[in-house]
Design an enzyme around this catalytic site. Structure first.
Site, PDB file in Angstrom:
ATOM      1  N   ILE A  12       5.946   4.288   7.467  1.00 50.44           N
ATOM      2  CA  ILE A  12       5.579   5.677   7.219  1.00 50.44           C
ATOM      3  C   ILE A  12       6.249   6.528   8.290  1.00 50.44           C
ATOM      4  O   ILE A  12       5.965   6.391   9.483  1.00 50.44           O
ATOM      5  CB  ILE A  12       4.060   5.877   7.242  1.00 50.44           C
ATOM      6  CG1 ILE A  12       3.426   5.110   6.078  1.00 50.44           C
ATOM      7  CG2 ILE A  12       3.708   7.352   7.167  1.00 50.44           C
ATOM      8  CD1 ILE A  12       1.956   5.339   5.926  1.00 50.44           C
ATOM      9  N   LEU A 137      -1.560   3.748  -4.996  1.00 50.91           N
ATOM     10  CA  LEU A 137      -2.917   4.254  -4.808  1.00 50.91           C
ATOM     11  C   LEU A 137      -3.320   4.020  -3.363  1.00 50.91           C
ATOM     12  O   LEU A 137      -3.303   2.881  -2.891  1.00 50.91           O
ATOM     13  CB  LEU A 137      -3.878   3.554  -5.771  1.00 50.91           C
ATOM     14  CG  LEU A 137      -5.332   4.023  -5.821  1.00 50.91           C
ATOM     15  CD1 LEU A 137      -5.956   3.645  -7.165  1.00 50.91           C
ATOM     16  CD2 LEU A 137      -6.178   3.424  -4.688  1.00 50.91           C
ATOM     17  N   LEU A 166      -1.167  -0.961  -4.198  1.00 48.93           N
ATOM     18  CA  LEU A 166      -2.345  -0.502  -3.467  1.00 48.93           C
ATOM     19  C   LEU A 166      -1.984  -0.394  -1.996  1.00 48.93           C
ATOM     20  O   LEU A 166      -1.515  -1.362  -1.391  1.00 48.93           O
ATOM     21  CB  LEU A 166      -3.498  -1.490  -3.632  1.00 48.93           C
ATOM     22  CG  LEU A 166      -4.735  -1.255  -2.752  1.00 48.93           C
ATOM     23  CD1 LEU A 166      -5.428   0.057  -3.105  1.00 48.93           C
ATOM     24  CD2 LEU A 166      -5.710  -2.438  -2.863  1.00 48.93           C
ATOM     25  N   LYS A 167      -2.182   0.795  -1.425  1.00 55.68           N
ATOM     26  CA  LYS A 167      -2.105   0.899   0.027  1.00 55.68           C
ATOM     27  C   LYS A 167      -3.517   0.695   0.553  1.00 55.68           C
ATOM     28  O   LYS A 167      -4.381   1.559   0.444  1.00 55.68           O
ATOM     29  CB  LYS A 167      -1.559   2.243   0.492  1.00 55.68           C
ATOM     30  CG  LYS A 167      -1.344   2.220   2.008  1.00 55.68           C
ATOM     31  CD  LYS A 167      -0.963   3.535   2.586  1.00 55.68           C
ATOM     32  CE  LYS A 167      -0.809   3.360   4.110  1.00 55.68           C
ATOM     33  NZ  LYS A 167      -0.666   4.650   4.800  1.00 55.68           N
ATOM     34  N   HIS A 168      -3.728  -0.474   1.105  1.00 56.13           N
ATOM     35  CA  HIS A 168      -5.066  -0.929   1.478  1.00 56.13           C
ATOM     36  C   HIS A 168      -5.353  -0.539   2.923  1.00 56.13           C
ATOM     37  O   HIS A 168      -4.739  -1.064   3.859  1.00 56.13           O
ATOM     38  CB  HIS A 168      -5.121  -2.451   1.325  1.00 56.13           C
ATOM     39  CG  HIS A 168      -6.395  -3.072   1.807  1.00 56.13           C
ATOM     40  ND1 HIS A 168      -7.580  -2.951   1.136  1.00 56.13           N
ATOM     41  CD2 HIS A 168      -6.651  -3.825   2.906  1.00 56.13           C
ATOM     42  CE1 HIS A 168      -8.532  -3.614   1.791  1.00 56.13           C
ATOM     43  NE2 HIS A 168      -7.981  -4.145   2.869  1.00 56.13           N
TER      44      HIS A 168
END
Length: 309
Positions: A12, A137, A166-168
């Site tokens: 990121i 998500l 999925l970004k957990h």
């Protein structure tokens, strides 16, 4: 495009600003190259730790254009498009995909409280974006206050195949991650890629529970790459020794609010950006913070040198 088989480390990106608070696109280009040189499998831009909410729409697109120009198709780029309104979300997603993004990341709006509300929201998102836009998500209850149950996630994934990742970031979330993978193995849930966040704070344990990699912005992305590759190859003890050396710095970076200032300061010291400025309103390190960072970085260097012997 990203898909359900996507693996690795999606860094990121921070958003660089000059000392006067203006967007620094020269540093944005340098930072992007830095991430690629450190082994990033992909990049995520305009995320929460990327200060996306502090950018004007024009700045967001200028930053995205700079990143995509430097990347030049070498890795996929995911764009955070979360917004209070669905029209703004859809407009940014359309512009991002037209420019060459590999997918978009959507966090829930903080007012969602029930599974029914959450599922209805993602149905609206997918309808707005259309079926050809891959979606990540973001499950980050500590920051957003929205709680996804495992059953809710499974229903969303089953109803909307375009949600491929999925970004957990639930915390504690190891049991949730393990449960999702167990349901997949039993044929009771569709497979999705799972990349984890929270600064990488639990990365080895999350990889052991079935994560496919990381999506976070730790200022030493090469460590994240080493851990993901090492865990995949079955070298857990060796990579956990390296990971443990980084834990004090990860801890500084994952502090609510102040953590971004530490992250930008480290990126500045590593030569990746020209200034560690955090756009206002935002945190600023004081003398004691800087002394703590100096000590932490010194200990990290010494420990890594010991491990290399």
């Amino acid at each position: 495009m990203i898909d359900t088989r996507t693996r690795g480390v999606f860094v990121i990106s921070a958003t660089p600003f000059a000392e006067d608070g203006s967007l620094d696109l020269e540093s944005a280009a340098r930072l992007t190259e830095f991430y690629l040189e450190k082994g990033a499998s992909g990049l995520t831009v305009l995320g929460m730790m990327g200060e996306a909410a502090k950018l004007t729409p024009e700045e967001s697109l200028a930053f995205l254009d700079t990143v995509l120009r430097v990347v030049a198709g070498r890795v996929p780029v995911v764009v955070g498009v979360s917004a209070p309104g669905i029209v703004a979300l859809g407009a940014l997603a359309k512009q991002a995909m037209e420019r060459g993004a590999a997918g978009v990341m959507v966090a829930p709006t903080p007012n969602l409280r029930t599974d029914q509300q959450i599922e209805a929201y993602y149905a609206l998102v997918c309808e707005t974006l259309g079926p050809d836009v891959p979606v990540v998500l973001q499950d980050f209850p500590l920051a957003l206050g929205v709680q996804f149950s495992v059953d809710c996630l499974v229903r969303i994934f089953a109803a909307h195949p375009q949600i491929v990742m999925l970004k957990h970031e639930d915390w504690p979330g190891l049991a949730k991650l393990g449960r999702l993978r167990a349901l997949e193995a039993e044929g009771r849930a569709p497979h999705v890629s799972i990349l984890v966040g929270n600064g990488g704070l639990f990365l080895p344990q999350e990889m052991a529970r079935g994560a496919d990699g990381a999506m976070t912005g730790y200022a030493y992305p090469e460590m994240l790459v080493q851990v993901v590759e090492g865990m995949t190859a079955g070298n857990r003890d060796a990579v956990e020794d390296v990971f443990d050396a980084h834990l004090p710095l990860i801890r500084l970076e994952t502090q609510p609010g102040l953590g971004l200032a530490f992250r930008k300061q480290v990126l500045f010291r590593r030569g990746a950006i020209a200034s560690p400025f955090v756009r206002r309103p935002g945190p600023k390190l004081d003398a004691e913070d800087m002394a703590e960072l100096d000590r932490t970085l010194g200990r990290l260097d010494r420990r890594l040198a010991e491990l290399a012997e």
